[in-house]
Scaffold this active site. Structure first.
Site, PDB file in Angstrom:
ATOM      1  CB  SER A  31      -0.886   0.015   1.250  1.00 15.67           C
ATOM      2  OG  SER A  31      -1.337   1.337   1.511  1.00 15.67           O
ATOM      3  CG  ASP A  59      -5.209   1.806   1.079  1.00  9.64           C
ATOM      4  OD1 ASP A  59      -4.045   1.659   1.514  1.00  9.64           O
ATOM      5  OD2 ASP A  59      -6.030   0.887   0.995  1.00  9.64           O
ATOM      6  CG  MET A  82      -9.125   5.971   2.612  1.00  7.25           C
ATOM      7  SD  MET A  82      -8.117   6.169   4.105  1.00  7.25           S
ATOM      8  CE  MET A  82      -7.172   4.638   4.066  1.00  7.25           C
ATOM      9  CG  HIS A 134      -8.978  -1.076  -0.070  1.00  3.30           C
ATOM     10  ND1 HIS A 134      -8.348  -1.130   1.138  1.00  3.30           N
ATOM     11  CD2 HIS A 134     -10.283  -1.326   0.182  1.00  3.30           C
ATOM     12  CE1 HIS A 134      -9.234  -1.404   2.096  1.00  3.30           C
ATOM     13  NE2 HIS A 134     -10.411  -1.521   1.531  1.00  3.30           N
ATOM     14  CG  MET A 156     -11.427   1.686   2.334  1.00  6.22           C
ATOM     15  SD  MET A 156      -9.907   1.829   3.281  1.00  6.22           S
ATOM     16  CE  MET A 156      -8.763   2.156   1.928  1.00  6.22           C
ATOM     17  CG  ASP A 211      -5.529  -3.598   3.430  1.00  8.90           C
ATOM     18  OD1 ASP A 211      -6.290  -2.910   2.716  1.00  8.90           O
ATOM     19  OD2 ASP A 211      -4.477  -3.155   3.922  1.00  8.90           O
TER      20      ASP A 211
HETATM   21  O1  LIG Z   1      -6.836  -0.019   3.657  1.00  9.42           O
HETATM   22  C1  LIG Z   1      -5.984   0.231   4.505  1.00  9.42           C
HETATM   23  C2  LIG Z   1      -6.283   1.092   5.674  1.00  9.42           C
HETATM   24  O2  LIG Z   1      -7.652   1.421   5.641  1.00  9.42           O
HETATM   25  C3  LIG Z   1      -4.674  -0.403   4.358  1.00  9.42           C
HETATM   26  O3  LIG Z   1      -4.355  -0.639   2.983  1.00  9.42           O
HETATM   27  C4  LIG Z   1      -3.538   0.287   5.073  1.00  9.42           C
HETATM   28  O4  LIG Z   1      -3.105   1.372   4.337  1.00  9.42           O
HETATM   29  C5  LIG Z   1      -2.392  -0.680   5.256  1.00  9.42           C
HETATM   30  O5  LIG Z   1      -1.391  -0.016   5.980  1.00  9.42           O
HETATM   31  P1  LIG Z   1      -0.579  -0.813   7.101  1.00  9.42           P
HETATM   32  O6  LIG Z   1      -1.555  -1.290   8.117  1.00  9.42           O
HETATM   33  O7  LIG Z   1       0.113  -1.930   6.382  1.00  9.42           O
HETATM   34  O8  LIG Z   1       0.377   0.229   7.629  1.00  9.42           O
HETATM   35 FE   LIG Z   2      -6.214  -1.014   1.784  1.00  6.70          FE
END
Ligand SMILES: O=C(CO)[C@@H](O)[C@H](O)COP(=O)(O)O
Ligand SMILES: [Fe+2]
Length: 221
Positions: free
Chosen positions: A10, A36, A38, A67, A69, A174
Site C-alpha cells: 500500500s 487506498d 478514502m 481499494h 473505501m 490488509d
Molecule cells: O486499507 C488500509 C487502511 O484502511 C490499508 O491498505 C492500510 O493502508 C495498510 O497499511 P498498514 O496497516 O500496512 O500500515
Molecule cells: Fe487497503
C-alpha cells in the site's frame, strides 16, 4: 512474481509528494500496487480524488489494486475499472448492489474484489463466489495505516478460505501486515498481502517486500 502468494504494497504511508519514485522503488518486486482511496465519508480520512487516482493508475509501471473505501461505491467502482485499475475492491458495507457492481467491474476489464470490515462476517457472501476474483478481509478498521494487526480476524480468514474451496479466488488481508504477522495470516489461509507501513517505514522498502514474500513462502511450506 510467484503465482501462489502475492505482495501488494500500500502506498498510503509513502511520500505522496514523490509517489512516482516511491512506486518505482518497489515496483519490480511487487505484484500490484495497492491504492487506498478514502472519501472521508465511508472512513474518517481522505486520500485521493478520482483525478489524482487516475493519474497514479495510468502512470504506474505495474498493475494497481484499488481499494475503494468510499460510500455509494457502485458507479465509482465502474469508473475505476474503466480508468484501468487492474483490480477494484468494493466494501460490502458501501454498495447497493454487490452482484451488479462486481459484474460491472469485470465487464470493464478489471478483477473484482469484495472487502469486509472487521465487524462484517463472511457468512452470507457465499452466493457471490461466481462474481468475485478476490476477497479482502480487513485486519484493521479501514481508514488509516500503521494500526495493529487484528489476529481475531484469522477465524474469518479460515472461514473464507473454506468458502473459496478450489475456486481461483484470491484471499487478501490488509492492515498491520509485517514480517511477524504475515506468518499468522498465511497459516490462516491468506495468499495476498497488503503491507503499507512495514514497507515504507523500512530502510529499504524493496528489500522489505522481498523479505515479506520470503517469510510468507517459508510459512506456507
Ligand atoms: O486499507 C488500509 C487502511 O484502511 C490499508 O491498505 C492500510 O493502508 C495498510 O497499511 P498498514 O496497516 O500496512 O500500515
Ligand atoms: Fe487497503
Amino acid at each position: 512474481m510467484s503465482s501462489h502468494l502475492r505482495i501488494t504494497p500500500s502506498i498510503l504511508n509513502a511520500d505522496f509528494s514523490q509517489l512516482d519514485s516511491e512506486i518505482a522503488k518497489i515496483a519490480s518486486v511487487s505484484d500490484y500496487i495497492h491504492l487506498d482511496v478514502m472519501d472521508d465519508v465511508f472512513v474518517p480520512n481522505f486520500t485521493f480524488d478520482f483525478d489524482a487516482a487516475t493519474k497514479i493508475i495510468k502512470s504506474s509501471p505495474i498493475p494497481i489494486d484499488s481499494h475503494l473505501m468510499v460510500a455509494d461505491v457502485d458507479q465509482i467502482a465502474i469508473d475505476y475499472a474503466q480508468a484501468g485499475s487492474a483490480s477494484v475492491t468494493i466494501h460490502a458495507e458501501a454498495t447497493h448492489d454487490i452482484r451488479a457492481t462486481l459484474k460491472g467491474i469485470r465487464f470493464h476489464g478489471a478483477r473484482s474484489a469484495l472487502a469486509l470490515k472487521p465487524g462484517t462476517e463472511i457468512d452470507g457472501y457465499e452466493s457471490y463466489v461466481d462474481e468475485v476474483d478476490m476477497f479482502l478481509i480487513m485486519t484493521v478498521e479501514p481508514g488509516f495505516g500503521g494500526q495493529k494487526f487484528m489476529e481475531s480476524m484469522m477465524e474469518k480468514v479460515r472461514r473464507t478460505r473454506k468458502l473459496i474451496g478450489s475456486r481461483p479466488i484470491w484471499l487478501q488481508v490488509d492492515g498491520g501486515i509485517s514480517l511477524e504477522t504475515i506468518e499468522i495470516a498465511v497459516e490462516a489461509g491468506a495468499d495476498t498481502f497488503v503491507a503499507g507501513s512495514a514497507v515504507f517505514k523500512a530502510e529499504d522498502p524493496a528489500q522489505m517486500v522481498i523479505a515479506l514474500r520470503e517469510r510468507a513462502l517459508s510459512s506456507k511450506l
